[in-house]
Design a protein around this motif. Structure first.
Motif, PDB file in Angstrom:
ATOM      1  N   TRP A   1      47.534  20.354  58.490  1.00 35.72           N
ATOM      2  CA  TRP A   1      48.390  21.175  59.349  1.00 35.72           C
ATOM      3  C   TRP A   1      48.123  20.888  60.819  1.00 35.72           C
ATOM      4  O   TRP A   1      49.026  21.043  61.658  1.00 35.72           O
ATOM      5  CB  TRP A   1      48.305  22.645  59.018  1.00 35.72           C
ATOM      6  CG  TRP A   1      47.127  23.467  59.469  1.00 35.72           C
ATOM      7  CD1 TRP A   1      46.144  23.983  58.691  1.00 35.72           C
ATOM      8  CD2 TRP A   1      46.845  23.926  60.810  1.00 35.72           C
ATOM      9  NE1 TRP A   1      45.247  24.715  59.457  1.00 35.72           N
ATOM     10  CE2 TRP A   1      45.664  24.700  60.748  1.00 35.72           C
ATOM     11  CE3 TRP A   1      47.467  23.756  62.046  1.00 35.72           C
ATOM     12  CZ2 TRP A   1      45.084  25.294  61.876  1.00 35.72           C
ATOM     13  CZ3 TRP A   1      46.897  24.344  63.175  1.00 35.72           C
ATOM     14  CH2 TRP A   1      45.722  25.099  63.080  1.00 35.72           C
ATOM     15  N   ASN A   2      46.924  20.444  61.155  1.00 38.85           N
ATOM     16  CA  ASN A   2      46.666  20.053  62.538  1.00 38.85           C
ATOM     17  C   ASN A   2      47.447  18.793  62.912  1.00 38.85           C
ATOM     18  O   ASN A   2      47.857  18.643  64.062  1.00 38.85           O
ATOM     19  CB  ASN A   2      45.175  19.847  62.761  1.00 38.85           C
ATOM     20  CG  ASN A   2      44.460  21.113  63.176  1.00 38.85           C
ATOM     21  OD1 ASN A   2      44.268  21.394  64.346  1.00 38.85           O
ATOM     22  ND2 ASN A   2      44.096  21.913  62.182  1.00 38.85           N
TER      23      ASN A   2
ATOM     24  N   SER B   1      50.785  20.071  63.729  1.00 40.03           N
ATOM     25  CA  SER B   1      50.746  20.745  65.021  1.00 40.03           C
ATOM     26  C   SER B   1      50.726  19.736  66.162  1.00 40.03           C
ATOM     27  O   SER B   1      51.401  19.913  67.181  1.00 40.03           O
ATOM     28  CB  SER B   1      49.519  21.653  65.087  1.00 40.03           C
ATOM     29  OG  SER B   1      49.493  22.394  66.281  1.00 40.03           O
ATOM     30  N   LYS B   2      49.966  18.676  66.004  1.00 38.66           N
ATOM     31  CA  LYS B   2      49.910  17.630  67.029  1.00 38.66           C
ATOM     32  C   LYS B   2      51.264  16.950  67.184  1.00 38.66           C
ATOM     33  O   LYS B   2      51.711  16.667  68.302  1.00 38.66           O
ATOM     34  CB  LYS B   2      48.841  16.601  66.656  1.00 38.66           C
ATOM     35  CG  LYS B   2      48.843  15.332  67.503  1.00 38.66           C
ATOM     36  CD  LYS B   2      48.592  15.610  68.983  1.00 38.66           C
ATOM     37  CE  LYS B   2      48.588  14.299  69.784  1.00 38.66           C
ATOM     38  NZ  LYS B   2      48.452  14.551  71.240  1.00 38.66           N
TER      39      LYS B   2
ATOM     40  N   GLY C   1      54.515  25.733  73.056  1.00 36.84           N
ATOM     41  CA  GLY C   1      53.444  26.141  72.154  1.00 36.84           C
ATOM     42  C   GLY C   1      53.644  27.508  71.542  1.00 36.84           C
ATOM     43  O   GLY C   1      53.439  27.703  70.342  1.00 36.84           O
TER      44      GLY C   1
ATOM     45  N   ILE D   1      54.126  28.225  67.520  1.00 42.44           N
ATOM     46  CA  ILE D   1      53.152  29.069  66.818  1.00 42.44           C
ATOM     47  C   ILE D   1      53.832  30.307  66.240  1.00 42.44           C
ATOM     48  O   ILE D   1      53.523  30.745  65.135  1.00 42.44           O
ATOM     49  CB  ILE D   1      52.007  29.460  67.765  1.00 42.44           C
ATOM     50  CG1 ILE D   1      51.215  28.214  68.169  1.00 42.44           C
ATOM     51  CG2 ILE D   1      51.066  30.473  67.109  1.00 42.44           C
ATOM     52  CD1 ILE D   1      50.219  28.469  69.289  1.00 42.44           C
TER      53      ILE D   1
ATOM     54  N   VAL E   1      55.797  29.363  63.135  1.00 45.93           N
ATOM     55  CA  VAL E   1      54.880  29.159  62.009  1.00 45.93           C
ATOM     56  C   VAL E   1      54.410  30.501  61.455  1.00 45.93           C
ATOM     57  O   VAL E   1      54.372  30.710  60.233  1.00 45.93           O
ATOM     58  CB  VAL E   1      53.670  28.300  62.434  1.00 45.93           C
ATOM     59  CG1 VAL E   1      52.606  28.278  61.340  1.00 45.93           C
ATOM     60  CG2 VAL E   1      54.109  26.877  62.758  1.00 45.93           C
TER      61      VAL E   1
ATOM     62  N   PHE F   1      44.671  29.476  68.254  1.00 51.50           N
ATOM     63  CA  PHE F   1      45.907  28.714  68.083  1.00 51.50           C
ATOM     64  C   PHE F   1      46.511  28.300  69.425  1.00 51.50           C
ATOM     65  O   PHE F   1      46.978  27.162  69.584  1.00 51.50           O
ATOM     66  CB  PHE F   1      46.921  29.537  67.293  1.00 51.50           C
ATOM     67  CG  PHE F   1      46.717  29.493  65.812  1.00 51.50           C
ATOM     68  CD1 PHE F   1      47.017  28.360  65.080  1.00 51.50           C
ATOM     69  CD2 PHE F   1      46.210  30.594  65.139  1.00 51.50           C
ATOM     70  CE1 PHE F   1      46.825  28.307  63.713  1.00 51.50           C
ATOM     71  CE2 PHE F   1      46.016  30.565  63.766  1.00 51.50           C
ATOM     72  CZ  PHE F   1      46.317  29.416  63.047  1.00 51.50           C
TER      73      PHE F   1
ATOM     74  N   GLN G   1      46.816  24.333  70.609  1.00 50.78           N
ATOM     75  CA  GLN G   1      48.107  23.718  70.883  1.00 50.78           C
ATOM     76  C   GLN G   1      48.153  23.144  72.294  1.00 50.78           C
ATOM     77  O   GLN G   1      48.730  22.080  72.521  1.00 50.78           O
ATOM     78  CB  GLN G   1      49.233  24.742  70.680  1.00 50.78           C
ATOM     79  CG  GLN G   1      50.610  24.132  70.474  1.00 50.78           C
ATOM     80  CD  GLN G   1      50.721  23.360  69.168  1.00 50.78           C
ATOM     81  OE1 GLN G   1      49.922  23.543  68.268  1.00 50.78           O
ATOM     82  NE2 GLN G   1      51.707  22.476  69.084  1.00 50.78           N
TER      83      GLN G   1
ATOM     84  N   TYR H   1      46.340  19.835  72.275  1.00 48.92           N
ATOM     85  CA  TYR H   1      47.110  18.739  71.696  1.00 48.92           C
ATOM     86  C   TYR H   1      48.193  18.223  72.640  1.00 48.92           C
ATOM     87  O   TYR H   1      48.697  17.113  72.455  1.00 48.92           O
ATOM     88  CB  TYR H   1      47.732  19.181  70.372  1.00 48.92           C
ATOM     89  CG  TYR H   1      46.743  19.255  69.234  1.00 48.92           C
ATOM     90  CD1 TYR H   1      45.616  18.443  69.201  1.00 48.92           C
ATOM     91  CD2 TYR H   1      46.929  20.146  68.185  1.00 48.92           C
ATOM     92  CE1 TYR H   1      44.697  18.514  68.169  1.00 48.92           C
ATOM     93  CE2 TYR H   1      46.018  20.222  67.138  1.00 48.92           C
ATOM     94  CZ  TYR H   1      44.911  19.417  67.143  1.00 48.92           C
ATOM     95  OH  TYR H   1      44.008  19.484  66.105  1.00 48.92           O
TER      96      TYR H   1
ATOM     97  N   ARG I   1      57.798  20.542  59.964  1.00 45.91           N
ATOM     98  CA  ARG I   1      56.419  20.791  60.416  1.00 45.91           C
ATOM     99  C   ARG I   1      56.107  22.287  60.423  1.00 45.91           C
ATOM    100  O   ARG I   1      55.001  22.696  60.084  1.00 45.91           O
ATOM    101  CB  ARG I   1      56.214  20.191  61.801  1.00 45.91           C
ATOM    102  CG  ARG I   1      56.394  18.674  61.833  1.00 45.91           C
ATOM    103  CD  ARG I   1      56.145  18.075  63.209  1.00 45.91           C
ATOM    104  NE  ARG I   1      56.335  16.635  63.177  1.00 45.91           N
ATOM    105  CZ  ARG I   1      57.404  16.007  63.661  1.00 45.91           C
ATOM    106  NH1 ARG I   1      58.380  16.717  64.232  1.00 45.91           N
ATOM    107  NH2 ARG I   1      57.502  14.697  63.585  1.00 45.91           N
TER     108      ARG I   1
ATOM    109  N   ALA J   1      53.188  23.740  58.064  1.00 48.25           N
ATOM    110  CA  ALA J   1      52.087  24.493  58.646  1.00 48.25           C
ATOM    111  C   ALA J   1      52.060  25.925  58.115  1.00 48.25           C
ATOM    112  O   ALA J   1      50.982  26.497  57.910  1.00 48.25           O
ATOM    113  CB  ALA J   1      52.195  24.499  60.171  1.00 48.25           C
TER     114      ALA J   1
END
Length: 288
Positions: free
Chosen positions: A19-20, A23-24, A31, A35, A38, A80, A84, A87, A217, A221
């Motif tokens: 999931w990272n 996120s990337k 962001g 988030i 998600v 979180f 974010q 990233y 995505r 996630a």
């Protein structure tokens, strides 16, 4: 560590690194919007399992339980948001190792100093090996200016990881909150907390474009974020923080490979060589 706990934590590590990666890949999107999407999707998708647990077990969440879940949500929300931001500036294979390395080392230290956990010499050696390997991964090459910003956010993220790791261990043990209720409650509270920010005039116009571009995505996630942490919370119910937290960092190896192969971040050989130290640490902890 028992074989069952080891399987839980290693499965969690793979899900967490995955999931990272998602996120990337969505790091250029706003962001807070990402988030929030998600969290909302997680709340919807994980409602049936949470409700099923309540119906089948007859469990009830007390006011104290709700309060500790809210406190956990605050720590996870900081985590979180900082991750974010990291990233947006740094590589997955740079930010992730630093964040994941800082957190467990601090969590293990707090558990040893304040929670009465006493790992033996073998366990301590494993913890130190994991921490050393993770830090070497983060420093595998000379960082650029953007990397320095990513490293800074990674270190700040690590502080929140340490905080929620130690706190959530108490939530599922001392406060006896079921792992699935903590996981689901965290998703629900995070969605609720971010709603005012996500629905501002500026961000409302971004919701649909972000959803259209990153729908896969977001949904990926939404499944993997709760799943990865639910597995760890279950392990916490019968395993100490100072053992679970470092073993979970095997996900660093997965993240480095994903970053090198799928995101072409470079330095794959050197970062994998440094990551090999983590494998030794994981094996040492598993045998402690």
């Amino acid at each position: 560590m028992s074989p069952f706990a080891l399987v839980l934590v290693l499965s969690s590590a793979v899900a967490h690194a995955s999931w990272n990666l998602l996120s990337k890949q969505a790091a250029k999107a706003d962001g807070i919007v990402f988030i929030w999407l998600v969290a909302v999707a997680s709340t919807v998708l994980w409602s049936p399992p949470a409700l099923g647990y309540l119906i089948l077990t007859g469990a009830r969440l007390s006011w104290t339980g709700a309060g500790v879940i809210v406190a956990s949500t605050a720590l996870h929300l900081g985590y979180f948001l900082l991750l974010q931001r990291g990233y947006r500036h740094g590589d997955l294979s740079m930010v992730y190792p630093i964040a994941r390395g800082t957190g467990p080392l601090l969590a293990s230290l707090v558990a040893i100093l304040f929670l009465g956990e006493h790992p033996g010499p073998v366990g301590i050696t494993g913890i130190l090996l994991v921490g050393t390997g993770v830090l070497l991964l983060g420093a595998a090459r000379r960082p650029s200016r953007a990397d320095l910003a990513g490293i800074g956010f990674g270190l700040a993220t690590g502080l929140f990881i340490a905080g929620y790791t130690v706190w959530d261990k108490q939530v599922v043990s001392a406060f006896a909150v079921a792992p699935i209720l903590l996981s689901y409650g965290g998703e629900f509270c995070r969605a609720l907390a971010l709603t005012p920010s996500a629905l501002t005039a500026r961000r409302r116009d971004l919701l649909l474009p972000v959803w259209r571009e990153h729908r896969t995505r977001v949904l990926g996630a939404a499944v993997l974020v709760p799943l990865s942490y639910l597995l760890v919370l279950i392990a916490f119910t019968f395993s100490p923080v100072s053992v679970v937290a470092p073993v979970r960092e095997i996900g660093v190896l997965v993240a480095v490979v994903l970053g090198g192969r799928l995101l072409a971040e470079g330095d794959l050989r050197r970062r994998l060589l440094a990551a090999a130290v983590i494998v030794g640490g994981v094996v040492t902890i598993a045998l402690s």
